[in-house]
Structures are given as structure tokens and as C-alpha cells.
Design a protein around this motif. Structure first.
Motif, PDB file in Angstrom:
ATOM      1  N   ALA A 169       0.850  -1.188   0.000  1.00  0.00           N
ATOM      2  CA  ALA A 169       0.000   0.000   0.000  1.00  0.00           C
ATOM      3  C   ALA A 169       0.888   1.240   0.000  1.00  0.00           C
ATOM      4  O   ALA A 169       1.846   1.337   0.777  1.00  0.00           O
ATOM      5  CB  ALA A 169      -0.923  -0.002   1.216  1.00  0.00           C
ATOM      6  N   SER A 170       0.592   2.213  -0.858  1.00  0.00           N
ATOM      7  CA  SER A 170       1.490   3.350  -1.061  1.00  0.00           C
ATOM      8  C   SER A 170       1.801   4.110   0.222  1.00  0.00           C
ATOM      9  O   SER A 170       2.942   4.528   0.441  1.00  0.00           O
ATOM     10  CB  SER A 170       0.889   4.302  -2.097  1.00  0.00           C
ATOM     11  N   GLN A 171       0.780   4.257   1.095  1.00  0.00           N
ATOM     12  CA  GLN A 171       1.009   5.055   2.306  1.00  0.00           C
ATOM     13  C   GLN A 171       1.824   4.307   3.357  1.00  0.00           C
ATOM     14  O   GLN A 171       2.242   4.895   4.363  1.00  0.00           O
ATOM     15  CB  GLN A 171      -0.317   5.526   2.909  1.00  0.00           C
ATOM     16  N   PHE A 172       2.072   3.007   3.150  1.00  0.00           N
ATOM     17  CA  PHE A 172       2.807   2.212   4.138  1.00  0.00           C
ATOM     18  C   PHE A 172       4.112   1.645   3.603  1.00  0.00           C
ATOM     19  O   PHE A 172       4.913   1.119   4.380  1.00  0.00           O
ATOM     20  CB  PHE A 172       1.944   1.041   4.622  1.00  0.00           C
ATOM     21  N   SER A 173       4.351   1.701   2.309  1.00  0.00           N
ATOM     22  CA  SER A 173       5.450   0.936   1.726  1.00  0.00           C
ATOM     23  C   SER A 173       6.810   1.314   2.310  1.00  0.00           C
ATOM     24  O   SER A 173       7.614   0.438   2.659  1.00  0.00           O
ATOM     25  CB  SER A 173       5.456   1.112   0.202  1.00  0.00           C
ATOM     26  N   ALA A 174       7.099   2.617   2.433  1.00  0.00           N
ATOM     27  CA  ALA A 174       8.402   3.044   2.964  1.00  0.00           C
ATOM     28  C   ALA A 174       8.545   2.632   4.419  1.00  0.00           C
ATOM     29  O   ALA A 174       9.598   2.114   4.836  1.00  0.00           O
ATOM     30  CB  ALA A 174       8.554   4.558   2.823  1.00  0.00           C
ATOM     31  N   ARG A 175       7.501   2.850   5.198  1.00  0.00           N
ATOM     32  CA  ARG A 175       7.545   2.470   6.610  1.00  0.00           C
ATOM     33  C   ARG A 175       7.717   0.962   6.758  1.00  0.00           C
ATOM     34  O   ARG A 175       8.526   0.500   7.577  1.00  0.00           O
ATOM     35  CB  ARG A 175       6.256   2.906   7.307  1.00  0.00           C
ATOM     36  N   ALA A 176       6.970   0.192   5.978  1.00  0.00           N
ATOM     37  CA  ALA A 176       7.038  -1.262   6.086  1.00  0.00           C
ATOM     38  C   ALA A 176       8.441  -1.757   5.791  1.00  0.00           C
ATOM     39  O   ALA A 176       8.991  -2.598   6.523  1.00  0.00           O
ATOM     40  CB  ALA A 176       6.021  -1.901   5.134  1.00  0.00           C
ATOM     41  N   THR A 177       9.039  -1.246   4.725  1.00  0.00           N
ATOM     42  CA  THR A 177      10.400  -1.670   4.370  1.00  0.00           C
ATOM     43  C   THR A 177      11.380  -1.355   5.491  1.00  0.00           C
ATOM     44  O   THR A 177      12.203  -2.212   5.876  1.00  0.00           O
ATOM     45  CB  THR A 177      10.845  -0.972   3.077  1.00  0.00           C
ATOM     46  N   GLN A 178      11.311  -0.151   6.018  1.00  0.00           N
ATOM     47  CA  GLN A 178      12.242   0.263   7.070  1.00  0.00           C
ATOM     48  C   GLN A 178      12.076  -0.591   8.322  1.00  0.00           C
ATOM     49  O   GLN A 178      13.064  -1.104   8.871  1.00  0.00           O
ATOM     50  CB  GLN A 178      12.026   1.736   7.408  1.00  0.00           C
ATOM     51  N   GLU A 179      10.844  -0.755   8.800  1.00  0.00           N
ATOM     52  CA  GLU A 179      10.633  -1.459  10.063  1.00  0.00           C
ATOM     53  C   GLU A 179      10.838  -2.962   9.933  1.00  0.00           C
ATOM     54  O   GLU A 179      11.326  -3.610  10.866  1.00  0.00           O
ATOM     55  CB  GLU A 179       9.241  -1.138  10.614  1.00  0.00           C
ATOM     56  N   ILE A 180      10.488  -3.530   8.784  1.00  0.00           N
ATOM     57  CA  ILE A 180      10.765  -4.954   8.575  1.00  0.00           C
ATOM     58  C   ILE A 180      12.266  -5.199   8.590  1.00  0.00           C
ATOM     59  O   ILE A 180      12.749  -6.162   9.202  1.00  0.00           O
ATOM     60  CB  ILE A 180      10.132  -5.446   7.253  1.00  0.00           C
ATOM     61  N   ASN A 181      13.025  -4.336   7.924  1.00  0.00           N
ATOM     62  CA  ASN A 181      14.488  -4.479   7.930  1.00  0.00           C
ATOM     63  C   ASN A 181      15.049  -4.353   9.348  1.00  0.00           C
ATOM     64  O   ASN A 181      16.002  -5.051   9.719  1.00  0.00           O
ATOM     65  CB  ASN A 181      15.118  -3.440   7.017  1.00  0.00           C
ATOM     66  N   GLU A 182      14.473  -3.449  10.154  1.00  0.00           N
ATOM     67  CA  GLU A 182      14.909  -3.306  11.545  1.00  0.00           C
ATOM     68  C   GLU A 182      14.641  -4.586  12.336  1.00  0.00           C
ATOM     69  O   GLU A 182      15.500  -5.053  13.099  1.00  0.00           O
ATOM     70  CB  GLU A 182      14.171  -2.138  12.201  1.00  0.00           C
ATOM     71  N   ILE A 183      13.460  -5.152  12.150  1.00  0.00           N
ATOM     72  CA  ILE A 183      13.087  -6.356  12.904  1.00  0.00           C
ATOM     73  C   ILE A 183      13.979  -7.525  12.501  1.00  0.00           C
ATOM     74  O   ILE A 183      14.552  -8.222  13.355  1.00  0.00           O
ATOM     75  CB  ILE A 183      11.608  -6.687  12.679  1.00  0.00           C
ATOM     76  N   LEU A 184      14.089  -7.756  11.200  1.00  0.00           N
ATOM     77  CA  LEU A 184      14.862  -8.910  10.729  1.00  0.00           C
ATOM     78  C   LEU A 184      16.366  -8.700  10.900  1.00  0.00           C
ATOM     79  O   LEU A 184      17.119  -9.670  11.015  1.00  0.00           O
ATOM     80  CB  LEU A 184      14.542  -9.196   9.261  1.00  0.00           C
ATOM     81  N   GLY A 185      16.791  -7.443  10.948  1.00  0.00           N
ATOM     82  CA  GLY A 185      18.223  -7.167  11.060  1.00  0.00           C
ATOM     83  C   GLY A 185      18.748  -7.127  12.474  1.00  0.00           C
ATOM     84  O   GLY A 185      19.973  -7.095  12.685  1.00  0.00           O
ATOM     85  N   ASN A 186      17.874  -7.129  13.466  1.00  0.00           N
ATOM     86  CA  ASN A 186      18.322  -7.038  14.858  1.00  0.00           C
ATOM     87  C   ASN A 186      17.482  -7.972  15.735  1.00  0.00           C
ATOM     88  O   ASN A 186      16.637  -7.524  16.501  1.00  0.00           O
ATOM     89  CB  ASN A 186      18.212  -5.600  15.358  1.00  0.00           C
ATOM     90  N   PRO A 187      17.700  -9.287  15.617  1.00  0.00           N
ATOM     91  CA  PRO A 187      16.885 -10.238  16.382  1.00  0.00           C
ATOM     92  C   PRO A 187      17.072 -10.148  17.889  1.00  0.00           C
ATOM     93  O   PRO A 187      16.215 -10.612  18.645  1.00  0.00           O
ATOM     94  CB  PRO A 187      17.363 -11.594  15.852  1.00  0.00           C
ATOM     95  N   THR A 188      18.160  -9.540  18.332  1.00  0.00           N
ATOM     96  CA  THR A 188      18.352  -9.372  19.775  1.00  0.00           C
ATOM     97  C   THR A 188      17.383  -8.324  20.325  1.00  0.00           C
ATOM     98  O   THR A 188      16.735  -8.534  21.352  1.00  0.00           O
ATOM     99  CB  THR A 188      19.794  -8.956  20.081  1.00  0.00           C
ATOM    100  N   LYS A 189      17.284  -7.207  19.625  1.00  0.00           N
ATOM    101  CA  LYS A 189      16.384  -6.144  20.066  1.00  0.00           C
ATOM    102  C   LYS A 189      14.939  -6.440  19.695  1.00  0.00           C
ATOM    103  O   LYS A 189      14.010  -6.078  20.435  1.00  0.00           O
ATOM    104  CB  LYS A 189      16.811  -4.812  19.451  1.00  0.00           C
ATOM    105  N   PHE A 190      14.737  -7.105  18.538  1.00  0.00           N
ATOM    106  CA  PHE A 190      13.388  -7.375  18.048  1.00  0.00           C
ATOM    107  C   PHE A 190      13.211  -8.877  17.824  1.00  0.00           C
ATOM    108  O   PHE A 190      13.119  -9.342  16.689  1.00  0.00           O
ATOM    109  CB  PHE A 190      13.127  -6.625  16.741  1.00  0.00           C
ATOM    110  N   PRO A 191      13.181  -9.674  18.892  1.00  0.00           N
ATOM    111  CA  PRO A 191      13.050 -11.123  18.716  1.00  0.00           C
ATOM    112  C   PRO A 191      11.686 -11.500  18.137  1.00  0.00           C
ATOM    113  O   PRO A 191      10.677 -10.851  18.426  1.00  0.00           O
ATOM    114  CB  PRO A 191      13.208 -11.653  20.142  1.00  0.00           C
TER     115      PRO A 191
END
Length: 529
Positions: free
Chosen positions: A241-263
């Protein structure tokens, strides 16, 4: 899965604040505040009231499966087979009303929890903050499902009758836009995730939290994983969805990139579910049997059976059992046939019993220990695989995909192992070599997103039906053919449900604001494929 859940249920049954002793739902309602009947409660009691308020939408219950799911979502997804009927793609109001009422009963319990929590002294609120944070996670999970069914719904101002002193004239709620509800929940879940990452429960509430928590038995690590796994699911859902695409990409990368902080959930031991340890008590799956065995709501569909057969799926004998007259063969019902032919095949005769397969009764319908599954490690790894694939990391995506399949197979085996029914002989557990052969046969390298979508459909089947429908709509796969009559009002599968009649009748002024969107063929904001 929670190893100490039996002790928690025992604690619930013995604790003076929360006694569950009868097989009747009324015994629970007597202790956990019904806003229309009781004038006082506690944070702890109302917390469990929220979880129990949604119990019928979590554990397999008669009304949810028989009234709501079997005539709607299970048919739209062909996770079951059925004898074709006229206008079979029009969602029935009984099904929609039942789900609507149950969601808003739970929402009223959550609003009452908020009221009790907010009215408590500041020092008590600080001490018991864990109840608020985790109640929100659970509530947002059920809310996400409701939004994905209807789109715009009354939400931010809904369930305020008790807060408004019983004044109905002040309690008719506006409809919040689906995208706005997603935004509010994602914002709060991100804050909750951050707060939980360094959270320590005060010693004074450790035991009470364990006792009152029906979902994770007071395990804060599991709540952290639940929170971030739910975020991953929701962010992926809205990612196109256009209004979420940038946010989704950023936060998904944060979650998957830092399993210690975002298990997130990492194995089936982490699965978020409400376990059944006293199937004679209030939290039970006893209605599952009548719900899907009545009116042949456990018939196997041809698309699912054929796919599992053609690929030697190790889950097949755990999920299904052959028809009584099939000599051990798995045969699914063909939805292209006429109703008369289908009905004859389903019924069979005493001399020639039906050859059509059904859902395995000992794994599913007669398994009185069947848990209420909210989110699994397999789902999380399929989400990982999709996002890794989208980011160009095909190697990581393949590993997550294969891990998810292994976890899904393990889940089916474990569901059969906890069953208290032996109507169907327990299948031999698949070997590692059989699982590997299955994964190799499915393949990886072309149409990978469709491979993920198909495996999600198989994994969710009738266990997580709302999530299954949402993902099939989002990914447009797998696809199904339906028999449609010229007289049918609805000739395609709905992309959402329409509004219940009570809202149209009694909340007309607010309903008029979203009336133009009240159409089963109007896609939700995230359904952009």
C-alpha cells in the motif's frame, strides 16, 4: 508451547481472584467483569477477562467454525469441500453477525480493562504496566483480523458504554478507516516492543501475571516475540500500500536485522497459542467435533488433496484420513461437479461407503486438546522468506522457506501427539529424509512467491482461517475455480465482508459515512495486487 501452562490453569482454578470451576461459561463470567452486570473489578481480573472475552475466536469453538467459517472462508479458500449450492459465494448475515458480536464483546472487555487500569493509582499502574502492554498486543491481533474482514469498523470510540455511564446516546461510535486503525496499532506496537525490550516485571506481580495470563503464562520473552511477530505480519500485509510501503520496508528491515532487540518466534516451542489442559473446563475445544463433523464441514477438497498427493506431502495423513470406502486412497471432492453428484459422493451407501477424504478426526475435530493458535514460527519464517525474497536475498529466503515447511510438518505431528482421541490410528512420523524429499520436490528458483503462498495456504488450512483468507487475497494465490449459476447474485469470491445489519439500523448516521465502501467487491486498502 508453554511448559508451565498446566500450573497456570491450576493456579487460575485455585486463585481467590479468578476461579474457574464449572464447565459453563457463566462461571467464568461471574468472576471476570461483565460491564453490564458488575460495578467493580481489578486490573488482574479484567486482564484475563479480555483474553477470555475473545476465547471463542481463538480456540476451535462450535459457533465460530459451524456458523461463521465453514459457510464462508473455508469455501472461499477451498480448504474444505462441499456440495455446491445456489448463490454460495454470498456471505450469509448469520456468519457475519456472529463474528461481529464476538469481536465487540471482547472489545468491550478491553475498554473495561482500560477503564479499570486508568482509574488505578499511579504507583499501581506503574507496577502492573505489563498487564497493559500485553493486553494491547493480544487485542491488536484480534483487531487486525476484524479489520481484514470488514475494512472500516467502529473502533477508537467503540465499546464505551460503561465509560459513558450506560448512556447509549453517547455510545454510538464513528467508523475508523482501516488504514488509520493499522497505523494506530503499528505505532503502539512499535512503542510496546521498545518498552518490552528492557522490561523487568516487579517481583510483586510476577506470580499474579503468570496466573492471569492465559496466552503465554506470564512469559515476557514470549510476549516480546509475539509483539514483533505480529508487527512483521502486519507490516508485510500493508507493505504494498502506497502510504505504508516506505515504513514497512524500514521497520521490517529493523526487525529482521536485529533479532536481539526485536526477537520473533524462532521455533514451534515459541508458538503463541492458548493451550487446553483441562478439556472439561471453560477453556476448551469440545465444540470442534460437532462444528466440522456436522453437515459434512470436514470434507477434503480436491485442490488441497491433489497438491499434497502429487508432492508426497508428509502432512497428508496427519491432516486427512481416507474415506471409508476408498481403500486407503486420499480423494478430494471436486468442486466442478454438480451438487447432486457431489452429495452422492459425500454420502455413499452402506454397501459402498464414501470415498471422499475428511479432515483427520483424531488430529482435528475429536482432539479435545486442540489449542487456539494465534501465530506460529512457521508463519513467521514464511514472512521472513517473502521479505528476504523481495529484498533480493534469495539464499536467505530459501533457508527461511525450508525452515517454515519443516516447522509446519512438526506442528501437524505435535497436534496429533497431544490428541486424546484414537479414532484414527496415529500415522508414522515422517523421517528427515521424507521431509527433505518433499522440500526438494516442491523446488525453489522460479515462481518463489507462489511457492510461499501455496505453503501458507496448506499451513493455515482451517486452523488460522482469517489469516489464510487475508494472505490469499493479498498474494492472489493459490487460485480456485467455482461453479457459478446464472441466477447467483455474487459470482466471484468476496474480497471482504459487508456490514452487519445492526450497524446499518442503529448506527445509521455513522454508517452513512462509509456506506459507499460497504460492498463485498470493494478491496481493502492493502489488497493492491
Amino acid at each position: 508451547m508453554k511448559t508451565n501452562k498446566l500450573l497456570v490453569i491450576a493456579g487460575l482454578m485455585a486463585a481467590s481472584l479468578a476461579t474457574i470451576t464449572s464447565c459453563k461459561k457463566e462461571s467464568f463470567d461471574a468472576e471476570y467483569r461483565n460491564p453490564s452486570k458488575v460495578t467493580s473489578s481489578t486490573i488482574e481480573k479484567q486482564y484475563t477477562g479480555v483474553q477470555f472475552g475473545y476465547i471463542e475466536l481463538v480456540v476451535p469453538t462450535y459457533r465460530n467454525y459451524f456458523v461463521t467459517l465453514s459457510p464462508t472462508i473455508h469455501r472461499y479458500l477451498q480448504t474444505i469441500g462441499w456440495a455446491n449450492t445456489t448463490d454460495q459465494l454470498t456471505p450469509g448475515m448469520a456468519a457475519i453477525n456472529d463474528r461481529w458480536e464476538r469481536y465487540y464483546r471482547g472489545l468491550a472487555q478491553f475498554r473495561e480493562f482500560e477503564k479499570v487500569y486508568n482509574a488505578s493509582p499511579d504507583d499501581e499502574k506503574a507496577m502492573k504496566k505489563i498487564f497493559l502492554l500485553t493486553a494491547k498486543i493480544f487485542f491488536y491481533d484480534l483487531t487486525q483480523q476484524q479489520v481484514d474482514l470488514h475494512g472500516d469498523i467502529p473502533w477508537s470510540q467503540a465499546g464505551m458504554l460503561s465509560t459513558n455511564g450506560g448512556d447509549y446516546t453517547k455510545s454510538y461510535s464513528k467508523f475508523d478507516k482501516a488504514a488509520d486503525i493499522y497505523t494506530a496499532m503499528l505505532d503502539d506496537l512499535k512503542s510496546i516492543s521498545s518498552e518490552l525490550s528492557n522490561f523487568t516485571i516487579p517481583a510483586a506481580v510476577v506470580n499474579s501475571f503468570k496466573t492471569q495470563d492465559l496466552v503465554n503464562s506470564g512469559n515476557v520473552d514470549l510476549w516480546k516475540k509475539y509483539c514483533n511477530s505480529l508487527r512483521l505480519r502486519m507490516l508485510t500485509r500493508v507493505g504494498k500500500a502506497s502510504q505504508f510501503s516506505a515504513r514497512a520496508t524500514q521497520e521490517i528491515n529493523e526487525i529482521l536485522g536485529n533479532p536481539t532487540k526485536f526477537p520473533v518466534l524462532a521455533s514451534n516451542a515459541d508458538n503463541i497459542q492458548i493451550d487446553i489442559f483441562n478439556n472439561a473446563g471453560d477453556v476448551n475445544s469440545r465444540g470442534f467435533r460437532d462444528a466440522i463433523e456436522s453437515w459434512n464441514n470436514n470434507i477434503a477438497g480436491k485442490v488441497m488433496i491433489d497438491h499434497m498427493l502429487n508432492n508426497s506431502d508428509p502432512r497428508l495423513p496427519f491432516m486427512f484420513e481416507p474415506g471409508a470406502g476408498a481403500n486407503g486412497a486420499f480423494i478430494g471432492l471436486d468442486q466442478s461437479l454438480t451438487s447432486a453428484v457431489q452429495s452422492s459422493q459425500i454420502a455413499g451407501t452402506p454397501a459402498n461407503p464414501s470415498k471422499i477424504a475428511i479432515y483427520n478426526r483424531s488430529t482435528y475435530s475429536r482432539n479435545q486438546n486442540f489449542p487456539g493458535i494465534l501465530i506460529t514460527a512457521s508463519e513467521v519464517d514464511f514472512l521472513k522468506a517473502e521479505n528476504q525474497l523481495n529484498s533480493g536475498n534469495a539464499t536467505a529466503a530459501k533457508a527461511s522457506f525450508e525452515k517454515a515447511i519443516k516447522e509446519s510438518i512438526e506442528l501437524q505431528v505435535s497436534l496429533r501427539n497431544i490428541s486424546n482421541d484414537a479414532t484414527v490410528a496415529k500415522p508414522t512420523e515422517p523421517t528427515a529424509a521424507q521431509t527433505t524429499a518433499y522440500i526438494n520436490k516442491i523446488g525453489w528458483g522460479t515462481n518463489n512467491l507462489q511457492l510461499i503462498a501455496m505453503q501458507k495456504w496448506l499451513h493455515f488450512n482451517i486452523i488460522q482461517s482469517v489469516e489464510n483468507w487475508s494472505e490469499v487475497r493479498r498474494l492472489n494465490y493459490p487460485t480456485f475455480a467455482f461453479r457459478v449459476e446464472t441466477s447467483d447474485f455474487q459470482k466471484t469470491v468476496p474480497v471482504k465482508w459487508n456490514m452487519v445489519q445492526d450497524e446499518i439500523t442503529y448506527n445509521q448516521e455513522n454508517y452513512n459515512a462509509i456506506k459507499d465502501q460497504d460492498n463485498v467487491n470493494t478491496k481493502l486498502f492493502w489488497d493492491v495486487n
